[in-house]
Design a protein around this motif. Structure first.
Motif, mmCIF file in Angstrom:
data_model
loop_
_atom_site.group_PDB
_atom_site.id
_atom_site.type_symbol
_atom_site.label_atom_id
_atom_site.label_comp_id
_atom_site.label_asym_id
_atom_site.label_seq_id
_atom_site.Cartn_x
_atom_site.Cartn_y
_atom_site.Cartn_z
ATOM 1 N N ASP A 71 0.818 -1.211 0.000
ATOM 2 C CA ASP A 71 0.000 0.000 0.000
ATOM 3 C C ASP A 71 0.854 1.263 0.000
ATOM 4 O O ASP A 71 0.548 2.237 -0.693
ATOM 5 C CB ASP A 71 -0.952 -0.004 1.190
ATOM 6 N N ASP A 72 1.940 1.240 0.805
ATOM 7 C CA ASP A 72 2.850 2.386 0.806
ATOM 8 C C ASP A 72 3.440 2.604 -0.583
ATOM 9 O O ASP A 72 3.535 3.730 -1.063
ATOM 10 C CB ASP A 72 4.011 2.159 1.795
ATOM 11 N N LEU A 73 3.801 1.503 -1.204
ATOM 12 C CA LEU A 73 4.404 1.601 -2.530
ATOM 13 C C LEU A 73 3.395 2.187 -3.528
ATOM 14 O O LEU A 73 3.748 3.033 -4.351
ATOM 15 C CB LEU A 73 4.884 0.222 -2.996
ATOM 16 N N ALA A 74 2.144 1.744 -3.427
ATOM 17 C CA ALA A 74 1.115 2.273 -4.331
ATOM 18 C C ALA A 74 1.005 3.789 -4.155
ATOM 19 O O ALA A 74 0.857 4.534 -5.131
ATOM 20 C CB ALA A 74 -0.226 1.600 -4.056
ATOM 21 N N ARG A 75 1.104 4.248 -2.904
ATOM 22 C CA ARG A 75 1.058 5.693 -2.654
ATOM 23 C C ARG A 75 2.290 6.390 -3.243
ATOM 24 O O ARG A 75 2.198 7.482 -3.783
ATOM 25 C CB ARG A 75 0.940 5.969 -1.153
ATOM 26 N N GLU A 76 3.441 5.731 -3.124
ATOM 27 C CA GLU A 76 4.666 6.340 -3.664
ATOM 28 C C GLU A 76 4.610 6.444 -5.188
ATOM 29 O O GLU A 76 5.023 7.448 -5.762
ATOM 30 C CB GLU A 76 5.901 5.526 -3.237
ATOM 31 N N VAL A 77 4.109 5.392 -5.834
ATOM 32 C CA VAL A 77 4.008 5.433 -7.294
ATOM 33 C C VAL A 77 2.991 6.500 -7.704
ATOM 34 O O VAL A 77 3.215 7.282 -8.629
ATOM 35 C CB VAL A 77 3.633 4.046 -7.874
ATOM 36 N N ASP A 78 1.889 6.557 -6.980
ATOM 37 C CA ASP A 78 0.899 7.602 -7.243
ATOM 38 C C ASP A 78 1.558 8.979 -7.155
ATOM 39 O O ASP A 78 1.371 9.833 -8.004
ATOM 40 C CB ASP A 78 -0.242 7.493 -6.222
ATOM 41 N N LYS A 79 2.398 9.156 -6.154
ATOM 42 C CA LYS A 79 3.072 10.442 -5.951
ATOM 43 C C LYS A 79 3.986 10.775 -7.123
ATOM 44 O O LYS A 79 4.005 11.899 -7.615
ATOM 45 C CB LYS A 79 3.859 10.409 -4.629
ATOM 46 N N ILE A 80 4.724 9.775 -7.569
ATOM 47 C CA ILE A 80 5.640 10.000 -8.695
ATOM 48 C C ILE A 80 4.866 10.459 -9.935
ATOM 49 O O ILE A 80 5.356 11.234 -10.735
ATOM 50 C CB ILE A 80 6.448 8.710 -8.963
ATOM 51 N N TYR A 81 3.620 9.986 -10.051
ATOM 52 C CA TYR A 81 2.806 10.376 -11.206
ATOM 53 C C TYR A 81 1.951 11.613 -10.929
ATOM 54 O O TYR A 81 1.114 11.977 -11.731
ATOM 55 C CB TYR A 81 1.975 9.190 -11.702
ATOM 56 N N ARG A 82 2.168 12.253 -9.785
ATOM 57 C CA ARG A 82 1.458 13.505 -9.506
ATOM 58 C C ARG A 82 2.142 14.703 -10.157
ATOM 59 O O ARG A 82 1.566 15.768 -10.277
ATOM 60 C CB ARG A 82 1.383 13.733 -7.996
ATOM 61 N N CYS A 83 3.424 14.549 -10.484
ATOM 62 C CA CYS A 83 4.132 15.681 -11.093
ATOM 63 C C CYS A 83 3.571 15.910 -12.489
ATOM 64 O O CYS A 83 3.566 15.007 -13.316
ATOM 65 C CB CYS A 83 5.628 15.417 -11.178
ATOM 66 N N VAL A 84 3.084 17.140 -12.755
ATOM 67 C CA VAL A 84 2.485 17.431 -14.046
ATOM 68 C C VAL A 84 3.491 18.050 -15.012
ATOM 69 O O VAL A 84 3.140 18.455 -16.110
ATOM 70 C CB VAL A 84 1.262 18.361 -13.896
ATOM 71 N N GLY A 85 4.745 18.137 -14.567
ATOM 72 C CA GLY A 85 5.791 18.656 -15.453
ATOM 73 C C GLY A 85 5.603 20.108 -15.847
ATOM 74 O O GLY A 85 6.021 20.522 -16.927
ATOM 75 N N CYS A 86 4.989 20.898 -14.982
ATOM 76 C CA CYS A 86 4.700 22.288 -15.338
ATOM 77 C C CYS A 86 5.960 23.147 -15.303
ATOM 78 O O CYS A 86 6.007 24.226 -15.872
ATOM 79 C CB CYS A 86 3.639 22.868 -14.408
#
Lengths: 401, 256, 324
Positions: A71-86
């Protein structure tokens, strides 16, 4: 000091090396001043903790996406994909640390191991399969152009118009492609399109981390451009713009890319296009991250809007130009559904609407798509238009054919 | 517990355009992406959950061409301890039966408490490998498994039946479970696990290692695009026009 | 002369629809070669089921024993192995259902009989069997020839051969059950009804089925608004349940509920056969999907090839107008 806890961190030099190998070299530059966090759109959203300044340190320590707990890992991967590259962080960083590149290095490894969100897998699949993220057939890519008689590109033409995916297929966004084509005709420019041979520019999937599918897709475009003798490419999307300008050359594709706002402003200056019909509305311009901060094009769209009779141009105070807040669609985020209350577009729309504008003007298909959806969801009485659409509307009746 | 997971690398076709190739017996694959068969991802997760609870090992086995090693590496990164590829290129035409026969030749020499497979593969839609493998190994099986709960010597197994009904069974180990999709949440692999997996050896077995004659039950003669059935009357026009006609139809049927 | 055996599928006191489809299909196949169709009914206290079954077969074998009271694939496999060895049919037909696939592959393997699964058609060709199956998520069909053998076994997908009324009057042959106890390694315990939530989609007159095409969980509210406007209930295809966007009891299809509403509006559902199996008997089917090749259009009465996000709001407002 009996109750002082030791913090034991297992450092993983191997992960650091892997990340650096994948492009996270900037991590060494960062001294964690935290300036990035204050301009990160997640800071303005406020409901999701995204401590952007920690990524370089976590990279150096090899702690990114390292949890052994599911579950922690799922949150970490989610976080990595939160960056919108703005790149709001890059813009403010005293050392020019490219934070999105650091996260992208992790994404590349995750993508190779199928450990990334399913929605994004589907986008990568569709781009590989049919050259667009919507999964629409290639044969339909030029339908918008057929309706208005746009020709296929040939070598003697001045410009290749590269509409890319959303303006080619999406019913709403086709209007942007059509307005652009009409404006080019009006300006007397000889231009054509590649039609079914055109594939997605690949910007989004590259930022998602799907490097090999990006390269395959980009090479297919580069090959087709070369074969057709393309020299100058006009784009509606700033995402295509940065890709053609800064990334295709690495794959041997040197083409002169121009964004439609730059091109049309020049046409106005040269008197090839004459905006003369009164627009009669208040318009606020939203700087797309990829056009403004990342490409330095702030004035051309404003100049176009400013040249249109009876158009009152508004600005978002404090959050304009390089401080513009991202719509939240970049780096694959267009296809990720974050929970209500954690959406950048909601915040940005509020800023834009608070100016009292009747129309939100954008110069990027992603922003247009995000804002259209948000305006609908929020039931707001405001129109979202691309600068090219506004310019097209301002042509005199006699000029619209 | 010592567990085995059988994994297949398949082209992702659910949302893709699929065309027949020039041989007439296969599809054009160069524009498709490949990934672990959907049901197998749930089978793998089911095994990892058991290993987390009871300890032991997971061996991932795949019958496939060299690319299948990428998929096995994903299994290693997620929680498998060792991986075996059976060289598909050595064995000619395959079907569910022959696949199971080859898997059996490898598995018969491995000690196991349970074998997990996906209930079917999206490419050839056989539903065969799990039950055939069980029969060949002489152990019980269950298909369309939606739950495996191990306690003491007993194993509680749920099967998903039509109509939303669940069949609750009690089984003993060793056994083969052919797992239905959607039964758990397949995990991501962490970067650390990915690094570790990258260095692991994948055992590769070919014709010389599996010197048995296995035959398929069936031979594929041709592939073709399915004929269209009774087609719907397609309503055309703008969204508004279409909506008006549809509303009219619904009203005619007395449903408004 | 091809004698065919078909296994009767029944559950909780009722013969399942697939059985009559199998029997219709099997009888036609048998009669083409002057062969006979034999039905095999394994059950307990199933006399009430036999009258109708006898109309569909030339001969009905019945083994009545309490070991067959509920379904256990292993029990079926052992009993059928015995019966098939004695009967020696050219072909054994079984439904490609949760019932059939639990024992057919292992049974055929045990008997050494060439078999294949999930067939949508089969013919007797060159003294062997040629089948039609679907591959690659239903996007390709294939013809396959089974290896030459005196006997074959197939599972047939449900919904591929419409059941017809039977007009035979079979002789019935009661046999001793070849098996009398469940094996210790695989025991049936009970059937569990999936928890029924607040709505029962099988009872609704109007269902709005949503699939992958709605893209995001957030878009469900738009579909719910629409369903409310038309007085219907939202149902869905499997991917929506897998994503946890709707509870399992809203799922239509072979692994969910079978529904028969007056109106089924399929929104963004491509029409995998598993879903079709659950809704094809709706009185009227309207499909909205932007892929004109979506298989759902082969089942629908009316099709709209367009973006559901444009069509649904428009349709909602037209319906509201008509309601006034």
């Amino acid at each position: 000091m009996a109750n002082k806890k030791n913090i034991v961190v297992e450092i993983n030099p191997e992960i650091r090396e892997a990340l650096v190998e994948m492009g996270a070299v900037d991590a060494y530059k960062c001294y964690q001043c935290g300036k990035c966090a204050s301009v990160c759109p997640w800071f303005q959203v406020g409901t999701y903790e995204f401590l952007v300044f920690r990524f370089p340190l976590e990279t150096v320590l090899g702690l990114i996406a390292s949890s052994e707990d599911k579950d922690d890992l799922a949150r970490e991967v989610d976080k990595i994909y939160r960056c919108v590259g703005c790149e709001a962080c890059v813009d403010q960083c005293p050392l020019g640390v490219k934070m999105p590149h650091i996260l992208r290095s992790a994404r590349r490894i995750l993508v190779d191991f199928g450990s990334y969100p399913e929605n994004l897998k589907s986008v990568v699949q569709k781009i590989r399969n049919v050259g667009n993220p919507l999964g629409e057939p290639r044969e339909k890519r030029a339908d918008w152009a057929e309706e208005i008689g746009v020709k296929d590109y040939s070598e003697e033409m001045e410009i290749l118009y590269f509409a890319c995916c959303l303006p080619s297929y999406d019913t709403r966004l086709k209007n942007v492609a059509k307005a652009t084509a009409f404006l080019l005709k009006r300006a007397g420019v000889s231009f054509g399109i590649l039609g079914a041979k055109e594939s997605c520019c690949g910007e989004a999937i590259r930022r998602v981390g799907a490097e090999s599918v990006y390269q395959e897709t980009a090479r297919s475009n580069i090959g087709n451009f070369k074969e057709s003798g393309v020299k100058k490419v006009l784009v509606s999307s700033p995402h295509c713009y940065v890709t053609f300008q800064k990334e295709y050359p690495d794959l041997g594709g040197e083409f002169d890319a121009v964004h439609s706002t730059e091109f049309f402003w020049k046409c106005i200056e040269q008197g090839k296009i004459l905006p003369k019909k009164s627009f009669g509305k208040k318009v606020v311009y939203h700087d797309p991250c990829t056009l403004g901060r990342q490409s330095g094009i702030y004035d051309a769209p404003r100049n176009i809007l400013g040249s249109i009779p009876d158009l009152e141009l508004l600005e978002v105070e404090d959050f304009s130009r390089n401080l513009s807040l991202c719509c939240g669609a970049g780096s694959g985020a267009l296809w990720i559904d974050w929970p209500k209350g954690e959406r950048m577009a909601d915040i940005r729309i509020k800023q834009l609407v608070d100016t009292g504008a009747d129309v939100i003007a954008v110069a990027c298909p992603y922003c247009l798509q995000m804002f259209e959806e948000t305006v609908k969801a929020m039931n707001l009485n405001v129109q979202v238009m691309d600068v090219s659409e506004i310019l097209f509307e301002s042509l005199g009746e006699d000029e619209v054919r | 517990m010592d567990l085995i997971v059988c994994i297949k690398r398949v082209p992702q076709t659910a949302e893709a355009e699929v065309r027949v190739d020039s041989s007439g017996k296969d599809i054009v694959k160069d524009r498709l992406t490949f990934d672990m068969n959907e049901a197998d991802t749930y089978a793998l997760e089911a095994a990892i959950l058991l290993k987390e609870k009871f300890g032991g090992t997971i061996t991932a086995i795949s019958l496939g061409v060299a690319d299948a090693e990428d998929t096995l590496r994903i299994a290693l990164a997620k929680g498998a301890d060792s991986a075996v590829r059976i060289k598909a290129e050595d064995f000619g035409e395959l079907d569910g039966f022959k696949t199971a026969a080859l898997l059996k030749e490898v598995i018969k020499d491995i000690k196991f408490d349970a074998i997990f497979t996906g209930c079917m593969a999206t490419d050839d839609s056989y539903y065969q490998v799990g039950p055939v493998l069980a029969e060949m190994l002489g152990v019980p099986h269950a298909t369309l498994v939606s739950k495996v709960e191990v306690s003491e010597e007993k194993v509680r197994v749920n099967r998903e039946l039509e109509g939303g009904l669940i069949e609750h069974l009690e089984m003993s180990l060793p056994a083969v479970f052919a797992v239905q999709t959607g039964i758990n949440e397949p995990r991501y692999a962490s970067l650390i696990a990915i690094r570790r997996a990258a260095g692991k050896e994948i055992k590769i077995l070919g014709k010389e290692d599996i010197p048995v004659e296995t035959k398929t039950n069936s031979t594929l003669e041709e592939l073709f695009v399915p004929p269209v059935g009774k087609r719907a009357e397609i309503l055309t026009g703008s969204a508004d026009e279409v909506a008006a006609r549809t509303a009219g139809i619904i009203k005619e049927k007395g449903l408004i | 002369m091809a004698n065919i055996l078909a296994v009767v599928e029944h559950r909780q006191g009722a013969v399942r629809d697939i059985t009559y489809e199998l029997l219709t299909f099997g009888r036609k196949l048998a009669e083409k070669t002057d062969g006979k169709l034999t039905g095999v009914l394994l059950g307990h206290n199933v006399d009430n089921l036999t009258d109708n079954l006898k109309k569909h077969v030339h001969r009905l074998i019945v083994a009545d024993h309490d070991v067959f009271k509920d379904f256990n694939g292993d029990v079926y496999q052992q009993a059928l192995a015995d019966i098939i060895k004695k009967e020696n049919p050219f072909l054994t037909l079984i439904g490609n259902t949760a019932f059939g696939i639990d024992f057919c592959p292992s049974l055929a393997t045990h008997l050494g009989v060439p078999f294949t699964t999930d067939c949508i058609d089969a013919e007797i060709a060159d003294s062997g069997i040629r089948v039609t199956r679907q591959l690659y998520d239903g996007k390709m069909d294939t013809h396959m020839k089974l290896s030459e053998s005196p006997s074959y076994m197939l599972t047939m997908r449900s919904g591929t051969c419409p059941a017809e009324e039977g007009n035979l009057s079979a002789e019935m042959q009661k046999i001793e059950s070849p098996i009398t106890t469940q094996p210790s390694y695989k025991k049936f315990i009970e059937y569990i009804e999936a928890a029924v939530g607040d709505v029962d989609i099988t009872k609704a007159d109007v269902l709005v089925g949503v699939g992958r095409g709605i893209k995001e969980q957030a878009n469900l509210s738009m579909v719910e608004d629409f369903a409310k406007a038309i007085g219907g209930v939202v149902a869905c295809s499997r991917p929506i349940v897998d994503a946890n966007w709707l509870p399992k009891d809203r799922q239509v299809g072979s692994s969910g509920k079978t529904v028969k509403p007056k109106l089924y509006i399929a929104v963004g559902i491509s029409g995998a056969f598993q879903h079709i199996a659950g809704m094809k008997n709706a009185d009227t089917i309207i499909a909205i999907n932007k892929d004109s090749n979506a298989p759902i259009f082969n089942e629908a009465d009316y099709g709209i090839v367009d973006d559901l996000f444009k069509v649904l709001p428009a349709l909602k407002s037209k319906i509201m107008e008509l309601k006034k």
